[in-house]
Design a protein around this motif. Structure first.
Motif, PDB file in Angstrom:
ATOM      1  N   GLY A  50       0.784  -1.225   0.000  1.00 55.49           N
ATOM      2  CA  GLY A  50       0.000   0.000   0.000  1.00 55.49           C
ATOM      3  C   GLY A  50       0.815   1.275   0.000  1.00 55.49           C
ATOM      4  N   ARG A  51       2.149   1.175   0.078  1.00 55.00           N
ATOM      5  CA  ARG A  51       2.952   2.403   0.108  1.00 55.00           C
ATOM      6  C   ARG A  51       2.788   3.206  -1.179  1.00 55.00           C
ATOM      7  N   GLY A  52       2.732   2.501  -2.297  1.00 52.94           N
ATOM      8  CA  GLY A  52       2.561   3.194  -3.569  1.00 52.94           C
ATOM      9  C   GLY A  52       1.228   3.912  -3.652  1.00 52.94           C
ATOM     10  N   LEU A  53       0.186   3.295  -3.093  1.00 51.43           N
ATOM     11  CA  LEU A  53      -1.129   3.933  -3.097  1.00 51.43           C
ATOM     12  C   LEU A  53      -1.139   5.180  -2.221  1.00 51.43           C
ATOM     13  N   VAL A  54      -0.469   5.105  -1.092  1.00 53.56           N
ATOM     14  CA  VAL A  54      -0.388   6.271  -0.203  1.00 53.56           C
ATOM     15  C   VAL A  54       0.359   7.403  -0.897  1.00 53.56           C
ATOM     16  N   ASP A  64      -9.061  -2.493   4.564  1.00 49.07           N
ATOM     17  CA  ASP A  64      -9.321  -2.147   5.954  1.00 49.07           C
ATOM     18  C   ASP A  64      -8.023  -1.790   6.692  1.00 49.07           C
ATOM     19  N   ALA A  65      -6.945  -2.520   6.363  1.00 53.14           N
ATOM     20  CA  ALA A  65      -5.671  -2.272   7.034  1.00 53.14           C
ATOM     21  C   ALA A  65      -5.053  -0.935   6.615  1.00 53.14           C
ATOM     22  N   LEU A  66      -5.370  -0.486   5.398  1.00 50.59           N
ATOM     23  CA  LEU A  66      -4.752   0.730   4.879  1.00 50.59           C
ATOM     24  C   LEU A  66      -5.663   1.952   5.011  1.00 50.59           C
ATOM     25  N   ALA A  67      -6.923   1.739   5.386  1.00 55.00           N
ATOM     26  CA  ALA A  67      -7.915   2.824   5.355  1.00 55.00           C
ATOM     27  C   ALA A  67      -7.473   4.044   6.150  1.00 55.00           C
ATOM     28  N   ASP A  68      -7.044   3.860   7.388  1.00 56.91           N
ATOM     29  CA  ASP A  68      -6.662   5.003   8.222  1.00 56.91           C
ATOM     30  C   ASP A  68      -5.469   5.755   7.635  1.00 56.91           C
ATOM     31  N   THR A  69      -4.514   5.000   7.056  1.00 55.37           N
ATOM     32  CA  THR A  69      -3.343   5.639   6.456  1.00 55.37           C
ATOM     33  C   THR A  69      -3.742   6.459   5.238  1.00 55.37           C
ATOM     34  N   LEU A  70      -4.648   5.929   4.421  1.00 54.63           N
ATOM     35  CA  LEU A  70      -5.129   6.674   3.260  1.00 54.63           C
ATOM     36  C   LEU A  70      -5.877   7.933   3.694  1.00 54.63           C
ATOM     37  N   ARG A  96      -5.390   9.654   6.450  1.00 52.81           N
ATOM     38  CA  ARG A  96      -4.396  10.632   6.912  1.00 52.81           C
ATOM     39  C   ARG A  96      -3.686  11.293   5.735  1.00 52.81           C
ATOM     40  N   ALA A  97      -3.369  10.515   4.714  1.00 55.46           N
ATOM     41  CA  ALA A  97      -2.710  11.075   3.527  1.00 55.46           C
ATOM     42  C   ALA A  97      -3.615  12.080   2.831  1.00 55.46           C
ATOM     43  N   ALA A  98      -4.905  11.754   2.723  1.00 59.00           N
ATOM     44  CA  ALA A  98      -5.849  12.655   2.057  1.00 59.00           C
ATOM     45  C   ALA A  98      -6.041  13.935   2.853  1.00 59.00           C
ATOM     46  N   VAL A  99      -6.084  13.822   4.178  1.00 55.36           N
ATOM     47  CA  VAL A  99      -6.203  15.010   5.027  1.00 55.36           C
ATOM     48  C   VAL A  99      -4.973  15.905   4.843  1.00 55.36           C
ATOM     49  N   HIS A 100      -3.802  15.276   4.676  1.00 56.59           N
ATOM     50  CA  HIS A 100      -2.572  16.039   4.450  1.00 56.59           C
ATOM     51  C   HIS A 100      -2.646  16.849   3.163  1.00 56.59           C
ATOM     52  N   THR A 101      -3.364  16.357   2.145  1.00 58.33           N
ATOM     53  CA  THR A 101      -3.474  17.085   0.873  1.00 58.33           C
ATOM     54  C   THR A 101      -4.563  18.143   0.890  1.00 58.33           C
ATOM     55  N   GLY A 102      -5.420  18.154   1.917  1.00 56.31           N
ATOM     56  CA  GLY A 102      -6.414  19.205   2.004  1.00 56.31           C
ATOM     57  C   GLY A 102      -7.849  18.768   2.210  1.00 56.31           C
ATOM     58  N   GLU A 107     -14.675  14.064   4.817  1.00 56.37           N
ATOM     59  CA  GLU A 107     -14.712  13.812   3.369  1.00 56.37           C
ATOM     60  C   GLU A 107     -13.898  12.570   3.018  1.00 56.37           C
ATOM     61  N   ALA A 108     -12.707  12.468   3.608  1.00 56.93           N
ATOM     62  CA  ALA A 108     -11.819  11.358   3.275  1.00 56.93           C
ATOM     63  C   ALA A 108     -12.425  10.021   3.698  1.00 56.93           C
ATOM     64  N   ARG A 109     -12.962   9.953   4.918  1.00 63.18           N
ATOM     65  CA  ARG A 109     -13.542   8.688   5.383  1.00 63.18           C
ATOM     66  C   ARG A 109     -14.771   8.313   4.555  1.00 63.18           C
TER      67      ARG A 109
END
Length: 297
Positions: free
Chosen positions: A220-224, A253-259, A261-267, A272-274
């Protein structure tokens, strides 16, 4: 008699107000079809992730509104505007634009769309159609409220671009450097028609079945990174795409929280992200699959 720049701007505002009355969020464009107002963050020294939360105009498609007073204020701040954009994917219509561009490959994109419709057994219903200066056309359709449609260029078929969530269409009555945009005869009084379900599945393809997650820590690193690289106007679409891929491969499910957080970092906001990640989960795991299993034409 030649039309002056002031008259062009006044006509653009009039057309934009008419579109806003129909529930279409609008904002001013230049003759190059770009947002007319510069970003208030252009001198910040770093790329801004603001999507209008600062309260200032100049956030492109995020400025789009149906409020007449706000529309007038946007055009007053951009007296050089010659046209207007219509934000896609926004309530109440959740507009999807099918852009048939005859200049993209030199081919006939309308014929490509007919071949797609015959192969996938759908018909484009009577709907608003806008004729472009290049000889192409924009077909307006509506989509489900909880299914973001990604923007794309020539992915559906050569010469066919798609304007979805985060994208915009040039509104009829706009004047650009190449000429004017106008409604096709007989379509002015039509409402945007619902997108055929078979076409919607091509725009947001159904995912492969859910598979159990494996314990690879680097998965999932590439997706993040893909989500973190999103520019303004791409964030929701990139997050939705990345979350779909994660759930397809069994580690959503394992990557959801990380995604998130990444989306919140972009704005994006966390809400919205969840919501976007949850929509991707429903689509890919078959639990509800918003808009595709409902009785949508």
């Amino acid at each position: 008699m030649a039309i002056t720049a002031r008259q062009t701007a006044a006509l653009a505002l009039a057309h934009a107000l008419s579109a806003a009355e129909r529930g279409l969020p609008v904002f001013p464009l230049t003759a190059r079809k770009l947002p007319a107002l510069p970003s208030p963050h252009r001198n910040d020294g770093r790329r801004s992730t603001c999507r209008g939360a600062c309260g200032l105009p100049g956030h492109g498609v995020h400025d789009a509104t149906t409020d007449p007073a706000a529309v007038r204020a946007l055009f007053a701040a951009a007296p050089w505007a010659t046209g207007y954009g219509i934000a896609c994917g926004r309530a109440p219509h959740h507009l999807i634009g099918i852009d048939l561009d005859i200049d993209a490959t030199g081919g006939d994109s309308a014929a490509s769309l007919r071949r797609l419709s015959l192969h996938h057994l759908f018909t484009i219903p009577p709907t608003i159609t806008v004729l472009t200066p290049s000889g192409g056309r924009h077909i307006w359709l509506t989509g489900p409220p909880d299914l973001p449609v990604p923007n794309s260029a020539s992915q559906l078929a050569p010469g066919i671009d798609v304007r979805g969530t985060g994208g915009y269409l040039v509104g009829p009555g706009s004047v650009t450097a190449r000429g004017g945009y106008r409604l096709a005869p007989g379509t002015a009084d039509l409402p945007p028609a619902p997108c055929p379900r078979a076409l919607l599945r091509l725009l947001v393809p159904p995912a492969r079945p859910h598979r159990p997650a494996t314990a690879r820590p680097d998965r999932g690193r590439g997706l993040v990174r893909f989500v973190l690289a999103a520019h303004e106007g791409q964030r929701n679409t990139r997050l939705f795409w990345a979350a779909c891929r994660a759930y397809e491969h069994g580690f959503g499910d394992a990557l959801a929280d990380t995604l998130v957080r990444a989306a919140v970092h972009t704005g994006l906001t966390e809400h919205e992200a969840r919501a976007t990640v949850e929509s991707a989960a429903r689509l890919t795991t078959g639990t509800g699959r918003p808009g595709l299993d409902e009785d949508h034409p």
